[in-house]
Design an enzyme around this catalytic site. Structure first.
Site, PDB file in Angstrom:
ATOM      1  N   ASP A 150       0.827  -1.205   0.000  1.00 38.14           N
ATOM      2  CA  ASP A 150       0.000   0.000   0.000  1.00 38.14           C
ATOM      3  C   ASP A 150       0.862   1.256   0.000  1.00 38.14           C
ATOM      4  O   ASP A 150       1.869   1.321   0.710  1.00 38.14           O
ATOM      5  CB  ASP A 150      -0.889  -0.007   1.254  1.00 38.14           C
ATOM      6  CG  ASP A 150      -1.786   1.208   1.312  1.00 38.14           C
ATOM      7  OD1 ASP A 150      -2.584   1.382   0.378  1.00 38.14           O
ATOM      8  OD2 ASP A 150      -1.680   1.991   2.269  1.00 38.14           O
ATOM      9  N   HIS A 223      -8.893  -1.489  -8.886  1.00 33.82           N
ATOM     10  CA  HIS A 223      -8.850  -0.378  -7.917  1.00 33.82           C
ATOM     11  C   HIS A 223      -7.928   0.751  -8.354  1.00 33.82           C
ATOM     12  O   HIS A 223      -8.295   1.929  -8.294  1.00 33.82           O
ATOM     13  CB  HIS A 223      -8.437  -0.919  -6.546  1.00 33.82           C
ATOM     14  CG  HIS A 223      -8.287   0.146  -5.508  1.00 33.82           C
ATOM     15  ND1 HIS A 223      -9.323   1.006  -5.179  1.00 33.82           N
ATOM     16  CD2 HIS A 223      -7.218   0.531  -4.727  1.00 33.82           C
ATOM     17  CE1 HIS A 223      -8.915   1.851  -4.246  1.00 33.82           C
ATOM     18  NE2 HIS A 223      -7.634   1.593  -3.961  1.00 33.82           N
TER      19      HIS A 223
HETATM   20  C1  HEM Z   1     -10.250  -0.928   1.726  1.00 32.78           C
HETATM   21  C2  HEM Z   1      -9.722   0.191   1.393  1.00 32.78           C
HETATM   22  C3  HEM Z   1      -8.560   0.324   0.450  1.00 32.78           C
HETATM   23  C4  HEM Z   1      -7.509  -0.537   0.212  1.00 32.78           C
HETATM   24  C5  HEM Z   1      -7.248  -1.869   0.877  1.00 32.78           C
HETATM   25  C6  HEM Z   1      -6.682   0.104  -0.788  1.00 32.78           C
HETATM   26  C7  HEM Z   1      -5.508  -0.430  -1.280  1.00 32.78           C
HETATM   27  C8  HEM Z   1      -4.745   0.118  -2.285  1.00 32.78           C
HETATM   28  C9  HEM Z   1      -3.543  -0.454  -2.846  1.00 32.78           C
HETATM   29  C10 HEM Z   1      -2.923  -1.762  -2.401  1.00 32.78           C
HETATM   30  C11 HEM Z   1      -3.102   0.378  -3.817  1.00 32.78           C
HETATM   31  C12 HEM Z   1      -1.874   0.158  -4.729  1.00 32.78           C
HETATM   32  C13 HEM Z   1      -0.602   0.740  -4.195  1.00 32.78           C
HETATM   33  C14 HEM Z   1      -0.648   2.235  -3.973  1.00 32.78           C
HETATM   34  O1  HEM Z   1      -0.362   3.011  -4.872  1.00 32.78           O
HETATM   35  O2  HEM Z   1      -1.025   2.611  -2.851  1.00 32.78           O
HETATM   36  C15 HEM Z   1      -4.010   1.501  -3.864  1.00 32.78           C
HETATM   37  C16 HEM Z   1      -3.906   2.560  -4.733  1.00 32.78           C
HETATM   38  C17 HEM Z   1      -4.763   3.628  -4.753  1.00 32.78           C
HETATM   39  N1  HEM Z   1      -5.859   3.833  -3.955  1.00 32.78           N
HETATM   40 FE1  HEM Z   1      -6.574   2.556  -2.568  1.00 32.78          FE
HETATM   41  N2  HEM Z   1      -7.243   1.305  -1.138  1.00 32.78           N
HETATM   42  C18 HEM Z   1      -8.387   1.478  -0.401  1.00 32.78           C
HETATM   43  C19 HEM Z   1      -9.236   2.556  -0.413  1.00 32.78           C
HETATM   44  C20 HEM Z   1      -9.064   3.656  -1.198  1.00 32.78           C
HETATM   45  C21 HEM Z   1      -9.887   4.838  -1.130  1.00 32.78           C
HETATM   46  C22 HEM Z   1     -11.092   5.033  -0.207  1.00 32.78           C
HETATM   47  C23 HEM Z   1      -9.389   5.714  -2.045  1.00 32.78           C
HETATM   48  C24 HEM Z   1      -9.843   7.100  -2.406  1.00 32.78           C
HETATM   49  C25 HEM Z   1     -10.564   7.897  -1.639  1.00 32.78           C
HETATM   50  C26 HEM Z   1      -8.265   5.082  -2.688  1.00 32.78           C
HETATM   51  C27 HEM Z   1      -7.513   5.637  -3.680  1.00 32.78           C
HETATM   52  C28 HEM Z   1      -6.414   5.035  -4.282  1.00 32.78           C
HETATM   53  C29 HEM Z   1      -5.633   5.670  -5.330  1.00 32.78           C
HETATM   54  C30 HEM Z   1      -5.899   7.028  -5.979  1.00 32.78           C
HETATM   55  C31 HEM Z   1      -4.592   4.774  -5.641  1.00 32.78           C
HETATM   56  C32 HEM Z   1      -3.457   4.991  -6.651  1.00 32.78           C
HETATM   57  C33 HEM Z   1      -3.860   4.655  -8.033  1.00 32.78           C
HETATM   58  C34 HEM Z   1      -2.637   4.782  -8.936  1.00 32.78           C
HETATM   59  O3  HEM Z   1      -2.277   5.920  -9.224  1.00 32.78           O
HETATM   60  O4  HEM Z   1      -2.079   3.753  -9.297  1.00 32.78           O
HETATM   61  N3  HEM Z   1      -8.089   3.838  -2.130  1.00 32.78           N
HETATM   62  N4  HEM Z   1      -5.004   1.329  -2.916  1.00 32.78           N
END
Ligand code: HEM
Length: 316
Positions: A150, A223
């Site tokens: 993450d 996601h």
């Molecule tokens: C259960 C909740 C969530 C989990 C387990 C989760 C997990 C992850 C993981 C593993 C990544 C890929 C690595 C990284 O760049 O961080 C990611 C990317 C991302 N997440 Fe989440 N996330 C969650 C909720 C959210 C929420 C609520 C938002 C927005 C309000 C969000 C927005 C994003 C964005 C914008 C990216 C980057 C996309 C990119 O540019 O590649 N996530 N998340």
């Protein structure tokens, strides 16, 4: 100290705590107690860092919209501070729940987090009721509870300052920030019915080495694809994110506590809308087939200068 410590570098342990101000205690008593608390915060940070210099201690406190209106009715509210409105998509909902104050406490040792939580308890216990207290941990090599790394696409530390802290000189709340705090439960059993390759399609990255899938392999509802936000010119815009793992395996409870810090809550909101209401032909982010929100709230995190103004009654 200028800013509260919000840029989510990882720590081994985290306490995330939401409380309400008591309804049956006179507001003037609450205001006095909270002013005293704000006055003590800066020295308390110094003291904690003196006492635990090697434990990566960090702390931030946010104030919710209802609390702001009750405590400081005569002062302008931070521009975007409003009670978080539920986002109801066709299949998935981002719930909205209550919360007057939010504490984000981090350290490499849980007893240091506990120490800070105990100070909060001692200073505020007569005026607050608990809403939620979640104890989180750094999972393996920085992974969210479902096993994927993450934070990879977060802005780096320097860029994060620009993304997180309000930098408009004309904004009376310059140097503050907004945090969306959302607690998600996770269906581990269902997740484990997927093969690693299927899980990777849900996230849009590889599991072991955390590499982005190529465009032709990444589904539009993955996601990391659907959650992206863009400005009016079509440029991608970022916030500072963290997913803190928590679990009580004997009770079959697994989860992720999401924090999104930004100087501009509309960016976070756009990401959420994409995830829960869908985008183009996708009805929702496929991560939401395995995660469900149990809480959701928006808080304003004041700078130390603003905390002083609360303490002296200049914010009233
Ligand atoms: C259960 C909740 C969530 C989990 C387990 C989760 C997990 C992850 C993981 C593993 C990544 C890929 C690595 C990284 O760049 O961080 C990611 C990317 C991302 N997440 Fe989440 N996330 C969650 C909720 C959210 C929420 C609520 C938002 C927005 C309000 C969000 C927005 C994003 C964005 C914008 C990216 C980057 C996309 C990119 O540019 O590649 N996530 N998340």
């Amino acid at each position: 100290m200028r800013y509260q410590d919000v840029i989510p570098e990882q720590a081994q342990s985290t306490i995330l705590c939401t409380v309400n101000f008591k309804k049956d205690v006179d507001t003037s008593v609450i205001v006095d107690t909270f002013r005293d608390f704000c006055e003590r915060l800066h020295p308390t940070m110094n003291s904690m860092k003196i006492r635990f210099p090697y434990d990566n201690f960090k702390f931030a406190m946010g104030i919710g919209a209802d609390a702001w209106e009750r405590l400081f009715p005569l002062s302008e509210k931070p521009k975007e501070l409003a009670r978080f409105s539920e986002i109801k998509g066709k299949e998935k909902t981002a719930v909205s729940t209550e919360g007057d104050l939010f504490f984000h406490i981090r350290a490499d040792k849980m007893d240091v987090c506990y120490e800070m939580m105990l100070i909060i308890h001692k200073l505020l216990k007569d005026v607050i009721d608990p809403v939620d207290e979640t104890h989180g941990f750094r999972f393996r090599d920085g992974r969210a509870i479902f096993g994927f790394v993450d934070g990879t696409e977060n802005p780096d530390i320097e860029e994060a300052q620009d993304v997180v802290y309000i930098d408009d000189e004309n904004d009376p709340y310059q140097d503050g920030t907004y945090v969306l705090a959302q607690k998600y439960t996770f269906d581990l059993d269902l997740w484990e019915t997927l093969t690693i390759e299927q899980q990777e399609l849900v996230v849009g990255r590889t599991k072991e080495y955390d590499l982005e899938l190529s465009d032709d392999k990444k589904p539009s509802n993955a996601h990391t694809e659907i959650s992206k936000a863009h400005d009016r010119m079509g440029e991608e815009v970022k916030i500072m994110r963290a997913n803190i793992a928590f679990a009580e395996p004997s009770k079959n409870i697994f989860g992720s506590y999401f924090l999104g810090y930004s100087k501009d809550f509309s960016i976070t909101l756009q990401m959420l809308q994409h995830m829960f209401e869908g985008k183009d032909s996708d009805s929702h982010d496929s991560i939401l087939d395995y995660f469900s929100t149990v809480s959701g709230n928006l808080f304003f995190v004041p700078s130390y200068e603003q905390l002083d103004k609360i303490a002296t009654g200049e914010i009233k």
